[in-house]
Design a protein around this motif. Structure first.
Motif, PDB file in Angstrom:
ATOM      1  N   ARG A 194       0.842  -1.207   0.000  1.00 25.40           N
ATOM      2  CA  ARG A 194       0.000   0.000   0.000  1.00 25.40           C
ATOM      3  C   ARG A 194       0.882   1.264   0.000  1.00 25.40           C
ATOM      4  NH1 ARG A 194      -3.825  -1.631   4.130  1.00 25.40           N
ATOM      5  NH2 ARG A 194      -5.149  -2.580   2.565  1.00 25.40           N
ATOM      6  N   ILE A 195       1.921   1.228   0.813  1.00 24.85           N
ATOM      7  CA  ILE A 195       2.825   2.391   0.906  1.00 24.85           C
ATOM      8  C   ILE A 195       3.533   2.610  -0.431  1.00 24.85           C
ATOM      9  CG2 ILE A 195       4.879   3.319   2.050  1.00 24.85           C
ATOM     10  CD1 ILE A 195       4.113   1.330   4.408  1.00 24.85           C
ATOM     11  N   LEU A 196       4.078   1.520  -0.978  1.00 23.78           N
ATOM     12  CA  LEU A 196       4.866   1.655  -2.211  1.00 23.78           C
ATOM     13  C   LEU A 196       3.999   2.145  -3.377  1.00 23.78           C
ATOM     14  CD1 LEU A 196       7.055  -1.585  -2.045  1.00 23.78           C
ATOM     15  CD2 LEU A 196       7.777   0.756  -1.548  1.00 23.78           C
ATOM     16  N   ILE A 197       2.820   1.562  -3.504  1.00 31.71           N
ATOM     17  CA  ILE A 197       1.953   1.916  -4.633  1.00 31.71           C
ATOM     18  C   ILE A 197       1.522   3.385  -4.536  1.00 31.71           C
ATOM     19  CG2 ILE A 197      -0.309   1.515  -5.698  1.00 31.71           C
ATOM     20  CD1 ILE A 197      -0.012  -1.445  -4.779  1.00 31.71           C
ATOM     21  N   THR A 198       1.054   3.793  -3.343  1.00 31.25           N
ATOM     22  CA  THR A 198       0.528   5.162  -3.240  1.00 31.25           C
ATOM     23  C   THR A 198       1.660   6.191  -3.306  1.00 31.25           C
ATOM     24  OG1 THR A 198       0.563   5.085  -0.837  1.00 31.25           O
ATOM     25  CG2 THR A 198      -1.505   4.466  -1.913  1.00 31.25           C
ATOM     26  N   ALA A 199       2.824   5.845  -2.765  1.00 34.00           N
ATOM     27  CA  ALA A 199       3.947   6.793  -2.821  1.00 34.00           C
ATOM     28  C   ALA A 199       4.357   7.009  -4.271  1.00 34.00           C
ATOM     29  CB  ALA A 199       5.124   6.277  -2.004  1.00 34.00           C
ATOM     30  N   LYS A 200       4.344   5.937  -5.027  1.00 31.97           N
ATOM     31  CA  LYS A 200       4.717   6.052  -6.443  1.00 31.97           C
ATOM     32  C   LYS A 200       3.699   6.937  -7.168  1.00 31.97           C
ATOM     33  CE  LYS A 200       6.581   3.701 -10.224  1.00 31.97           C
ATOM     34  NZ  LYS A 200       7.319   2.656 -10.772  1.00 31.97           N
ATOM     35  N   GLU A 201       2.426   6.702  -6.899  1.00 29.45           N
ATOM     36  CA  GLU A 201       1.382   7.516  -7.546  1.00 29.45           C
ATOM     37  C   GLU A 201       1.534   8.995  -7.206  1.00 29.45           C
ATOM     38  OE1 GLU A 201      -2.125   4.126  -7.536  1.00 29.45           O
ATOM     39  OE2 GLU A 201      -2.207   5.767  -6.071  1.00 29.45           O
ATOM     40  N   ALA A 202       1.878   9.272  -5.936  1.00 31.50           N
ATOM     41  CA  ALA A 202       1.972  10.674  -5.509  1.00 31.50           C
ATOM     42  C   ALA A 202       3.337  11.280  -5.844  1.00 31.50           C
ATOM     43  CB  ALA A 202       1.701  10.763  -4.007  1.00 31.50           C
ATOM     44  N   GLY A 203       4.223  10.484  -6.448  1.00 33.18           N
ATOM     45  CA  GLY A 203       5.540  10.999  -6.852  1.00 33.18           C
ATOM     46  C   GLY A 203       6.458  11.266  -5.671  1.00 33.18           C
ATOM     47  N   ILE A 204       6.339  10.440  -4.633  1.00 35.05           N
ATOM     48  CA  ILE A 204       7.171  10.643  -3.436  1.00 35.05           C
ATOM     49  C   ILE A 204       8.344   9.674  -3.445  1.00 35.05           C
ATOM     50  CG2 ILE A 204       7.139  10.413  -0.904  1.00 35.05           C
ATOM     51  CD1 ILE A 204       4.171  11.493  -1.286  1.00 35.05           C
ATOM     52  N   VAL A 300      15.335 -15.270  -3.534  1.00 36.53           N
ATOM     53  CA  VAL A 300      14.952 -14.062  -2.789  1.00 36.53           C
ATOM     54  C   VAL A 300      13.485 -13.758  -3.069  1.00 36.53           C
ATOM     55  CG1 VAL A 300      15.376 -11.579  -2.468  1.00 36.53           C
ATOM     56  CG2 VAL A 300      17.294 -13.101  -2.975  1.00 36.53           C
ATOM     57  N   GLU A 301      12.760 -13.407  -2.019  1.00 35.03           N
ATOM     58  CA  GLU A 301      11.396 -12.920  -2.246  1.00 35.03           C
ATOM     59  C   GLU A 301      11.472 -11.404  -2.234  1.00 35.03           C
ATOM     60  OE1 GLU A 301       8.339 -14.341   0.365  1.00 35.03           O
ATOM     61  OE2 GLU A 301       6.845 -13.110  -0.648  1.00 35.03           O
ATOM     62  N   LEU A 302      10.842 -10.777  -3.208  1.00 24.03           N
ATOM     63  CA  LEU A 302      10.926  -9.321  -3.270  1.00 24.03           C
ATOM     64  C   LEU A 302       9.606  -8.701  -3.685  1.00 24.03           C
ATOM     65  CD1 LEU A 302      11.331  -8.698  -6.576  1.00 24.03           C
ATOM     66  CD2 LEU A 302      13.574  -9.616  -6.048  1.00 24.03           C
ATOM     67  N   MET A 303       9.539  -7.407  -3.478  1.00 19.85           N
ATOM     68  CA  MET A 303       8.340  -6.670  -3.903  1.00 19.85           C
ATOM     69  C   MET A 303       8.791  -5.515  -4.791  1.00 19.85           C
ATOM     70  SD  MET A 303       5.381  -4.909  -1.606  1.00 19.85           S
ATOM     71  CE  MET A 303       4.704  -6.417  -0.975  1.00 19.85           C
ATOM     72  N   THR A 304       8.134  -5.383  -5.945  1.00 19.84           N
ATOM     73  CA  THR A 304       8.490  -4.268  -6.829  1.00 19.84           C
ATOM     74  C   THR A 304       7.872  -2.984  -6.266  1.00 19.84           C
ATOM     75  OG1 THR A 304       6.503  -4.432  -8.147  1.00 19.84           O
ATOM     76  CG2 THR A 304       8.362  -5.814  -8.830  1.00 19.84           C
ATOM     77  N   TYR A 305       8.309  -1.863  -6.789  1.00 23.66           N
ATOM     78  CA  TYR A 305       7.751  -0.598  -6.319  1.00 23.66           C
ATOM     79  C   TYR A 305       6.302  -0.420  -6.797  1.00 23.66           C
ATOM     80  CZ  TYR A 305      11.986   1.024  -4.066  1.00 23.66           C
ATOM     81  OH  TYR A 305      13.037   1.159  -3.192  1.00 23.66           O
ATOM     82  N   GLU A 306       5.844  -1.338  -7.621  1.00 14.85           N
ATOM     83  CA  GLU A 306       4.420  -1.332  -8.012  1.00 14.85           C
ATOM     84  C   GLU A 306       3.632  -2.230  -7.076  1.00 14.85           C
ATOM     85  OE1 GLU A 306       6.861  -1.927 -10.396  1.00 14.85           O
ATOM     86  OE2 GLU A 306       6.794   0.188 -10.994  1.00 14.85           O
ATOM     87  N   GLY A 307       4.284  -2.768  -6.051  1.00 11.72           N
ATOM     88  CA  GLY A 307       3.592  -3.569  -5.045  1.00 11.72           C
ATOM     89  C   GLY A 307       3.433  -5.043  -5.413  1.00 11.72           C
ATOM     90  N   LYS A 308       4.132  -5.490  -6.453  1.00 10.73           N
ATOM     91  CA  LYS A 308       4.006  -6.893  -6.888  1.00 10.73           C
ATOM     92  C   LYS A 308       5.020  -7.778  -6.178  1.00 10.73           C
ATOM     93  CE  LYS A 308       4.323  -8.752 -11.216  1.00 10.73           C
ATOM     94  NZ  LYS A 308       4.633  -8.540 -12.585  1.00 10.73           N
ATOM     95  N   ARG A 309       4.554  -8.931  -5.687  1.00  5.62           N
ATOM     96  CA  ARG A 309       5.459  -9.858  -4.983  1.00  5.62           C
ATOM     97  C   ARG A 309       6.000 -10.905  -5.933  1.00  5.62           C
ATOM     98  NH1 ARG A 309       3.021 -11.299   0.933  1.00  5.62           N
ATOM     99  NH2 ARG A 309       4.736 -12.746   1.176  1.00  5.62           N
TER     100      ARG A 309
END
Ligand code: EPU
Length: 454
Positions: A194-204, A300-309
């Motif tokens: 949730r943090i990563l997706i919304t931060a990306k949308e808001a350009g933070i 490695v398990e990772l999450m993209t900045y689009e929130g994908k695991r």
């Protein structure tokens, strides 16, 4: 009108004759009778300023606060009596006025104004519109940040820590630097996405901080969000089948080593004593004593900045000296660790002791960020700095360690600028003496080294 909130309105107008400005000010006063009126004016042409300086002074004196930008020449040569200072000298009553040479001077003045409802009026026919556009997009960005933060906090679960203006110095081993504008410790991957997706949308801008052992936080901090996976949910180590381990990204290397020793899993001993978290060590491909992190990683398990695991096997990563490319663009959530062989806990303990001893012998104890430069091809940064006689070189509270020359230590009360200045100094000397360009190994939060080393 360029910007409007409950308390602030920003207007830009092309008026450049005293009569036009007078009409504009009267209109603004009528529309916002209770607001403070701040006028930022740039006269157009020296000849016009000379001709009308008294009229300008009379009209502009009606603002509550006045900032002046130097005359827009429009291809004229400066004229005696036709500059901003001449308008300032023509005031017949005290006026709260400041001449601003640069945009940053104007910003400092506006930021320093007392908190009141206000109209800011940019006036002139020169290039004052650029200041107006820049300032209003800053306000717009600020408003987007505020709205994002407010909405996000309402959507995160209990147990997730959210703070504003969080000090970062004590979250790093070097112990320098300013605040993170926003700081979050998410309790699980749902909140993290949730943090990563919304931060990306808001350009933070977003940064994932591990144990902070390989980073310099600049003195002016980070105008974005710092995320730390330090909740207990990210700190689990679990035994898997076939002698492997699962470890969360927030697990400290020390904890991982202790667990491996308890289970008789050898191959991680060299990590003992590196003050890092698993997540940070994966991203930096941390290494010591001839081994590096990805030697013992299976997946490695990772999450993209689009929130994908995702889960990625070791072979799918591009691994370089002190860098895992894919983790620059994603967040490591945890990893499957494959130790090299089984040994008894006491044999493993013995190996760890040896590594720990040689580290203690060769590395300083004062706060540092580990090795500051990457080793150049075929040589060692520590050796080069040492033979150049730079051990003990000081700048403010920062010093080139006299134990290991590739460490810059904080001798107490160092500012980030002291450390960065010393990096610059050492680099320059090594370039001049040996023709070698040393590249920093440590990260600089929110900035590129190129920006500060130039
Ligand atoms: N040396 C000197 N003077 C010094 C320091 C080193 O002459 O002040 C010489 C040593 O005598 C040796 C050579 O330089 O001949 C290499 O020194 P060292 O064995 O300490 O290794 P390093 O290349 O300086 C690397 C890693 C360290 C890691 C050590 C030990 C880099 C940039 N550094 O250091 O990693 O702990 O090997 O394995 O790759 C880190 O990444 O933060 C870090 C400290």
């Amino acid at each position: 009108m360029l910007f409007e909130s409950d308390t602030l309105t920003v207007v830009e107008d092309y008026a450049h004759h005293p009569a036009e400005i007078e009409a504009l000010l009267a209109m603004v006063r009528e529309d916002w009778p209770d607001r403070e009126l701040c006028v930022i004016f740039q006269p157009h042409r020296y000849s016009r300023t000379l001709q009308y300086r008294e009229s300008f002074a009379n009209v502009l004196a009606k603002a509550d606060r006045l900032l002046l930008k130097e005359v827009y020449a429009a291809s004229e040569k400066p004229l005696e009596g036709g500059r901003c200072k001449d308008i300032m000298e023509a005031f017949t009553k005290p006026v709260n006025v400041t001449l601003c040479a640069e945009y940053e001077d104007m910003l400092e003045q506006i930021d320093g104004m007392v908190d009141r409802d206000r109209v800011i009026l940019f006036v002139g026919a020169g290039d004052i519109d650029r200041w107006a556009a820049r300032y209003s997009s800053r306000l717009q960005r600020e408003m987007t940040h505020r709205n994002w933060w407010g909405r996000l906090q309402g959507r995160l679960q209990q147990g997730t820590v959210c703070r504003e203006n969080e000090s970062l110095a004590e979250k790093t081993t070097l112990r320098v630097g300013g605040n993170a504008r926003y700081y979050i410790e998410p309790r699980d991957s749902e909140d993290l996405s949730r943090i990563l997706i919304t931060a990306k949308e808001a350009g933070i801008d977003t940064f994932i901080l591990g144990r902070g052992s390989n980073i310099i936080v600049p003195d002016d901090g980070f105008n974005g969000i710092v995320i730390r996976l330090s909740h207990d949910n990210w700190r689990r180590v679990t035994q898997l089948v076939n002698g492997r381990l699962w470890a969360g990204a927030g697990v400290r290397l020390k904890q991982l080593c202790a667990e491996a020793r308890r289970l008789g899993m050898s191959g991680l001993e060299y990590l003992e004593g590196i003050p890092g978290s698993l997540g940070g060590s994966l991203r930096m491909n941390a290494g010591a004593m001839g081994g590096w992190m990805f030697d013992i990683v299976e997946e490695v398990e990772l999450m993209t900045y689009e929130g994908k695991r995702l889960r990625m096997a070791r072979d799918e990563f591009t691994i370089e000296y002190r860098r895992c490319c894919e983790l620059g663009e994603a967040v490591a959530l945890g990893a499957v660790i494959q130790p090299s062989k089984q040994l008894t806990p006491s044999e493993i303990g013995q190996k760890m002791l040896e590594f720990s001893y040689s580290r203690k012998e060769s590395q300083p104890r004062e706060p540092s960020a580990g090795c500051i430069f990457k080793n150049p091809e075929g040589d060692h940064a520590g050796r080069l700095i040492d033979v150049s006689g730079l051990k003990g070189r000081k700048r403010g509270g920062a010093m080139v360690s006299d134990v290991h020359a590739n460490f810059i230590v904080n001798t107490g009360g160092a500012a980030a600028e002291d450390i960065i200045g010393l990096v610059r100094e050492v680099r320059q000397e090594i370039r001049e003496l040996h023709g070698v360009e040393l590249e920093p190994e440590v990260l600089l939060l929110g900035k590129k080294w190129g920006q500060v080393l130039a």
